[in-house]
Enzyme design. Structure first.
Site, PDB file in Angstrom:
ATOM      1  N   HIS A   1      -3.616  -4.966   0.269  1.00 48.56           N
ATOM      2  CA  HIS A   1      -3.264  -6.012   1.063  1.00 48.56           C
ATOM      3  C   HIS A   1      -2.885  -7.187   1.470  1.00 48.56           C
ATOM      4  O   HIS A   1      -3.989  -7.950   1.874  1.00 48.56           O
ATOM      5  CB  HIS A   1      -3.720  -4.864   2.349  1.00 48.56           C
ATOM      6  CG  HIS A   1      -3.345  -3.805   2.896  1.00 48.56           C
ATOM      7  ND1 HIS A   1      -2.489  -3.479   4.012  1.00 48.56           N
ATOM      8  CD2 HIS A   1      -3.975  -2.975   2.248  1.00 48.56           C
ATOM      9  CE1 HIS A   1      -2.742  -2.035   3.787  1.00 48.56           C
ATOM     10  NE2 HIS A   1      -3.138  -1.064   2.330  1.00 48.56           N
TER      11      HIS A   1
ATOM     12  N   ASP B   1     -27.870   4.456  12.728  1.00 44.21           N
ATOM     13  CA  ASP B   1     -29.760   3.775  13.305  1.00 44.21           C
ATOM     14  C   ASP B   1     -30.135   4.216  12.549  1.00 44.21           C
ATOM     15  O   ASP B   1     -30.617   4.429  14.180  1.00 44.21           O
ATOM     16  CB  ASP B   1     -28.956   3.551  14.782  1.00 44.21           C
ATOM     17  CG  ASP B   1     -27.757   2.390  14.983  1.00 44.21           C
ATOM     18  OD1 ASP B   1     -28.309   1.346  13.995  1.00 44.21           O
ATOM     19  OD2 ASP B   1     -27.130   2.625  15.791  1.00 44.21           O
TER      20      ASP B   1
ATOM     21  N   ASP C   1     -22.925  -8.669  16.503  1.00 42.76           N
ATOM     22  CA  ASP C   1     -22.618  -8.011  17.448  1.00 42.76           C
ATOM     23  C   ASP C   1     -22.758  -8.690  18.383  1.00 42.76           C
ATOM     24  O   ASP C   1     -23.026  -9.349  19.369  1.00 42.76           O
ATOM     25  CB  ASP C   1     -24.834  -8.121  17.826  1.00 42.76           C
ATOM     26  CG  ASP C   1     -25.454  -7.103  17.010  1.00 42.76           C
ATOM     27  OD1 ASP C   1     -24.621  -6.010  15.851  1.00 42.76           O
ATOM     28  OD2 ASP C   1     -26.698  -7.004  16.778  1.00 42.76           O
TER      29      ASP C   1
ATOM     30  N   GLU D   1      -1.563  -9.470   3.510  1.00 44.00           N
ATOM     31  CA  GLU D   1      -2.467  -9.820   4.912  1.00 44.00           C
ATOM     32  C   GLU D   1      -3.889  -9.493   5.056  1.00 44.00           C
ATOM     33  O   GLU D   1      -4.189 -10.420   6.557  1.00 44.00           O
ATOM     34  CB  GLU D   1      -1.557  -9.073   5.898  1.00 44.00           C
ATOM     35  CG  GLU D   1      -1.621  -7.698   6.773  1.00 44.00           C
ATOM     36  CD  GLU D   1      -1.576  -6.861   5.331  1.00 44.00           C
ATOM     37  OE1 GLU D   1      -1.473  -7.195   3.689  1.00 44.00           O
ATOM     38  OE2 GLU D   1      -1.790  -5.234   5.831  1.00 44.00           O
TER      39      GLU D   1
ATOM     40  N   CYS E   1       0.848  -1.368  -0.167  1.00 39.37           N
ATOM     41  CA  CYS E   1       0.191  -0.120  -0.427  1.00 39.37           C
ATOM     42  C   CYS E   1       0.651   1.374   0.122  1.00 39.37           C
ATOM     43  O   CYS E   1       1.445   1.609  -1.211  1.00 39.37           O
ATOM     44  CB  CYS E   1      -0.897  -0.264   1.038  1.00 39.37           C
ATOM     45  SG  CYS E   1      -2.510   1.143   1.193  1.00 39.37           S
TER      46      CYS E   1
HETATM   47  O1  1PR Z   1     -23.012   4.092  19.616  1.00 40.44           O
HETATM   48  O2  1PR Z   1     -20.511   4.429  18.623  1.00 40.44           O
HETATM   49  O3  1PR Z   1     -21.199   2.674  21.122  1.00 40.44           O
HETATM   50  O4  1PR Z   1     -21.964   2.097  18.432  1.00 40.44           O
HETATM   51  C1  1PR Z   1     -22.682   1.443  19.276  1.00 40.44           C
HETATM   52  C2  1PR Z   1     -22.879   0.271  17.931  1.00 40.44           C
HETATM   53  O5  1PR Z   1     -23.743  -0.502  17.912  1.00 40.44           O
HETATM   54  C3  1PR Z   1     -23.506   1.495  16.250  1.00 40.44           C
HETATM   55  O6  1PR Z   1     -22.904  -0.080  15.410  1.00 40.44           O
HETATM   56  C4  1PR Z   1     -25.053   0.095  16.796  1.00 40.44           C
HETATM   57  O7  1PR Z   1     -25.902  -0.414  15.112  1.00 40.44           O
HETATM   58  C5  1PR Z   1     -25.332  -0.763  16.993  1.00 40.44           C
HETATM   59  N1  1PR Z   1     -26.020  -0.939  18.258  1.00 40.44           N
HETATM   60  C6  1PR Z   1     -26.162  -0.182  19.087  1.00 40.44           C
HETATM   61  N2  1PR Z   1     -27.100  -1.454  20.144  1.00 40.44           N
HETATM   62  C7  1PR Z   1     -27.546  -2.465  18.860  1.00 40.44           C
HETATM   63  C8  1PR Z   1     -28.668  -2.863  19.087  1.00 40.44           C
HETATM   64  O8  1PR Z   1     -29.523  -4.039  18.456  1.00 40.44           O
HETATM   65  N3  1PR Z   1     -29.785  -2.776  20.449  1.00 40.44           N
HETATM   66  N4  1PR Z   1     -26.839  -2.731  16.806  1.00 40.44           N
HETATM   67  C9  1PR Z   1     -26.928  -2.503  17.584  1.00 40.44           C
HETATM   68  C10 1PR Z   1     -27.439  -2.071  15.453  1.00 40.44           C
HETATM   69  C11 1PR Z   1     -26.584  -3.742  13.920  1.00 40.44           C
HETATM   70  C12 1PR Z   1     -26.554  -4.186  12.535  1.00 40.44           C
HETATM   71  C13 1PR Z   1     -27.266  -5.534  13.345  1.00 40.44           C
HETATM   72  C14 1PR Z   1     -28.028  -5.433  11.952  1.00 40.44           C
HETATM   73  C15 1PR Z   1     -28.052  -6.902  11.090  1.00 40.44           C
HETATM   74  N5  1PR Z   1     -27.528  -3.962  15.332  1.00 40.44           N
HETATM   75  O9  1PR Z   1     -25.258  -4.597  13.477  1.00 40.44           O
HETATM   76  O10 1PR Z   1     -25.855  -6.940  12.827  1.00 40.44           O
HETATM   77  O11 1PR Z   1     -28.798  -4.645  11.701  1.00 40.44           O
HETATM   78  O12 1PR Z   1     -28.780  -6.960  11.357  1.00 40.44           O
HETATM   79  P1  1PR Z   1     -29.646  -8.958  10.386  1.00 40.44           P
HETATM   80  O13 1PR Z   1     -29.163  -9.518   9.600  1.00 40.44           O
HETATM   81  O14 1PR Z   1     -29.784  -9.877  11.430  1.00 40.44           O
HETATM   82  O15 1PR Z   1     -31.418  -8.268  10.115  1.00 40.44           O
HETATM   83  P2  1PR Z   1     -21.624   3.727  19.830  1.00 40.44           P
END
Ligand code: 1PR
Length: 586
Positions: free
Chosen positions: A201, A427, A249, A203, A79
């Site tokens: 990259h 979100d 998550d 790696e 890179c």
């Molecule tokens: O605000 O900088 O601390 O970041 C928090 C991070 O955690 C953000 O990226 C936020 O989207 C994520 N988050 C916070 N709470 C939740 C929750 O679910 N209660 N998850 C959450 C968000 C969305 C995706 C999920 C997709 C695909 N979840 O992570 O994996 O929607 O899901 P699916 O394929 O099952 O439909 P910060």
């Protein structure tokens, strides 16, 4: 002894991990003498061209590096470690490169002239490295082979960069492979005598990358100089290779261990599991699951700590250990999110978001994902922009320079590690607007019409806009998805991860209107997220017809369907490849 040149920025742990995985010992270059002592030298440049050259100069490495290369011992650059071989770069007009290759590094154009479409910059993702052509095709194939590059079956490698070397007269005896991005053909591998360097990259390029590294490490002697006077091979793909991202998550369980979780919607995780609420599900151990996704062909893996808004991320050492362990065995890009923000200890000690990002990069992350903090940063940008202009501003993309004060995590991380290292995770949720109601003028640009999806009025024509939330959907803010996207691009983010609170965990498909709306309002790559229920949903979101702006969705992410083994990553990739998308299948 093999030496690795590290000047203290970005993720070079992954390269160290891949060398260990391949069974090679190495030492770090600490002093100019180490460079002269080396039998082989690997320079995984990170950050900007200017900061790389400045760091080399401050450490007294520039002349030893030139002398090392001139001595004929093996050099491999990655890179920016490739770019510094050139005379200079548009990225840092005043910085001089090592001048080994007589050409310059230039910026990608943000339009694909041939298709009259927008092109995301940075170029982030998997593309093919195609061997250049010159008179002697046997010599070409043999040389490619020796460096792990196949002439007949070009493989995909992982790129992340905004600047590239165009194919030009100066590189004709240096270029070994070229890559196509939109309508631009750029040099992706240079090789001559003892010098070998890749824009991508290895790696982070899975098995193909490890094979290439191994091939270079096995080289015993420099090639004789060849006058190849190459021309690029006709490209086999023009559109960006679409990426499939597996997302985990994670949250702490009652024993304090990190587990992968997945409920049906964002807010279930806040409620106690009882008769009236869907339980929070423990889907397994993060590293094991991520390893499985890597082996199944995931192009990237993202870990989001969904409970990190409660604490300071670096107080949360398990995330760092998780990353350390994951990066030792997973050789595709890793994104880590949750809690990337400024934090002040109870004792008053201030910890900037930059420090959290630094710790994650050093542990093996390639990108950090910022959620809530990005919303606050754009709110602040709009208020500063309005103050500077003396009128209320709604579009942060138009913010004057005076409104950019360099004090947000996005700006600081982007400045130090490059835009490509900063993902913003959005979100949003739909806010329906009755036919006779007025749309708040601040959010008019985010308004779309379509079919109502609320249970009581499902199927009716409806209008809505997309409201941003913070703390994982727990708090709504007066900012819409378009404002956030354009604002973070202005602040220096390099990629957007677009979730949908309405679709998360629903298996009903991505919110195509949301994806199109956001993709059409920015010039950086977009990862579509939330709602994937089958392989077809991925090809739907990749379909160009959903973008009136000619800008494609580059990547799509899923969690639930992969965790529950309803659909495998391989099935998704095969389906999308059969639907005509360029997909990494090797
Ligand atoms: O605000 O900088 O601390 O970041 C928090 C991070 O955690 C953000 O990226 C936020 O989207 C994520 N988050 C916070 N709470 C939740 C929750 O679910 N209660 N998850 C959450 C968000 C969305 C995706 C999920 C997709 C695909 N979840 O992570 O994996 O929607 O899901 P699916 O394929 O099952 O439909 P910060």
């Amino acid at each position: 002894m093999l030496y690795l040149l590290d000047y203290g920025a970005g993720n070079i742990q992954s390269l160290a991990n891949s060398l260990t995985k391949l069974g090679h010992e190495f030492a770090w270059v600490r002093t100019p003498e180490d460079i002269m002592r080396a039998d082989a030298l690997l320079f995984p440049g990170v950050g900007s061209f200017g900061s790389a050259m400045q760091a080399l100069s401050e450490k007294g490495f520039v002349e030893p590096l030139r002398a090392y290369i001139a001595s004929g011992r093996p050099y491999m650059g990655i890179c920016v470690g490739m770019q510094v071989l050139f005379q200079g770069s548009d990225e840092s007009a005043n910085a001089k490169g090592l001048g080994v290759v007589p050409a310059r590094v230039e910026r990608f154009s943000t339009t694909d002239g041939a298709q009259n479409a927008r092109k995301a910059v940075p170029h982030m993702g998997w593309s093919k490295a195609e061997l250049v052509e010159w008179g002697d095709s046997e010599a070409r194939a043999a040389l490619g082979d020796r460096y792990g590059l196949s002439a007949s079956m070009p493989r995909h490698y992982y790129f992340v960069h905004s600047y590239r070397v165009p194919f030009c007269e100066g590189v004709r005896d240096w270029a070994l492979a070229t890559t196509q991005y939109g309508d631009e053909t750029f040099v992706s591998v240079v090789q001559r005598r003892n010098v070998f360097a890749t824009q991508f990259h290895p790696e982070k390029s899975g098995q193909a990358g490890l094979a290439l590294l191994q091939a270079w490490l096995s080289r015993t002697q420099a090639e004789p100089p060849s006058a190849r006077h190459a021309v690029p091979t006709a490209p086999t793909a023009r559109a960006p290779t679409r990426r499939i991202v597996a997302c985990l998550d994670v949250r702490s369980n009652d024993d304090g261990d990190l587990v992968v979780t997945k409920g049906e919607s964002y807010d279930v995780r806040e409620r106690k599991p009882d008769a009236s609420a869907a339980p929070v599900r423990n889907m397994g151990k993060p590293v094991e699951l991520a390893q499985r996704y890597y082996e199944e062909g995931a192009d990237e893996v993202a870990f989001l700590n969904i409970t990190s808004f409660r604490d300071w991320a670096l107080g949360d050492q398990p995330m760092l250990s998780l990353l350390n362990v994951a990066a030792a065995t997973i050789f595709v890009p890793l994104t880590i999110g949750g809690g990337i923000r400024d934090f002040t200890d109870p004792d008053g000690t201030f910890h900037p978001a930059l420090n959290v990002a630094h710790a994650y990069f050093r542990a093996g992350a390639d990108k950090v994902s910022i959620g809530s903090e990005a919303v606050y940063a754009v709110e602040q940008l709009l208020s500063r922009a309005s103050a500077a202009r003396g009128e209320v501003m709604f579009d942060p993309a138009d913010a004057p320079d005076a409104a950019l004060q360099g004090d947000t995590g996005i700006e600081q991380i982007s400045h130090k590690y490059g835009a490509q290292a900063v993902v913003v995770s959005i979100d949003p949720k739909r806010v329906y607007v009755d036919a006779d109601a007025e749309v708040p003028c601040a959010h008019a640009a985010s308004l779309v019409s379509g079919v109502d999806e609320r249970p009581a009025t499902a199927g009716q024509p409806a209008r809505w806009w997309y409201q941003c939330t913070v703390k994982g959907g727990r708090e709504a803010r007066d900012l819409d998805a378009v404002q956030l996207a354009r604002g973070v691009e202005r602040l220096g983010a390099g990629e957007l991860l677009i979730n949908s609170i309405d679709r998360d965990g629903s298996n009903s498909g991505f919110d195509l209107q949301l994806m199109d709306l956001v993709r059409g309002s920015v010039n950086i790559p977009v990862v579509a997220s939330s709602g994937a229920g089958c392989a077809q949903h991925f090809s739907e979101v990749f379909a160009a017809r959903h973008s009136a702006h000619g800008a494609p969705i580059e990547a799509a992410l899923a969690a639930g369907i992969f965790h529950r083994r309803e659909v495998s990553i391989a099935e998704v990739k095969t389906y999308c490849a059969q639907a005509g998308y360029d997909i990494r299948l090797d």
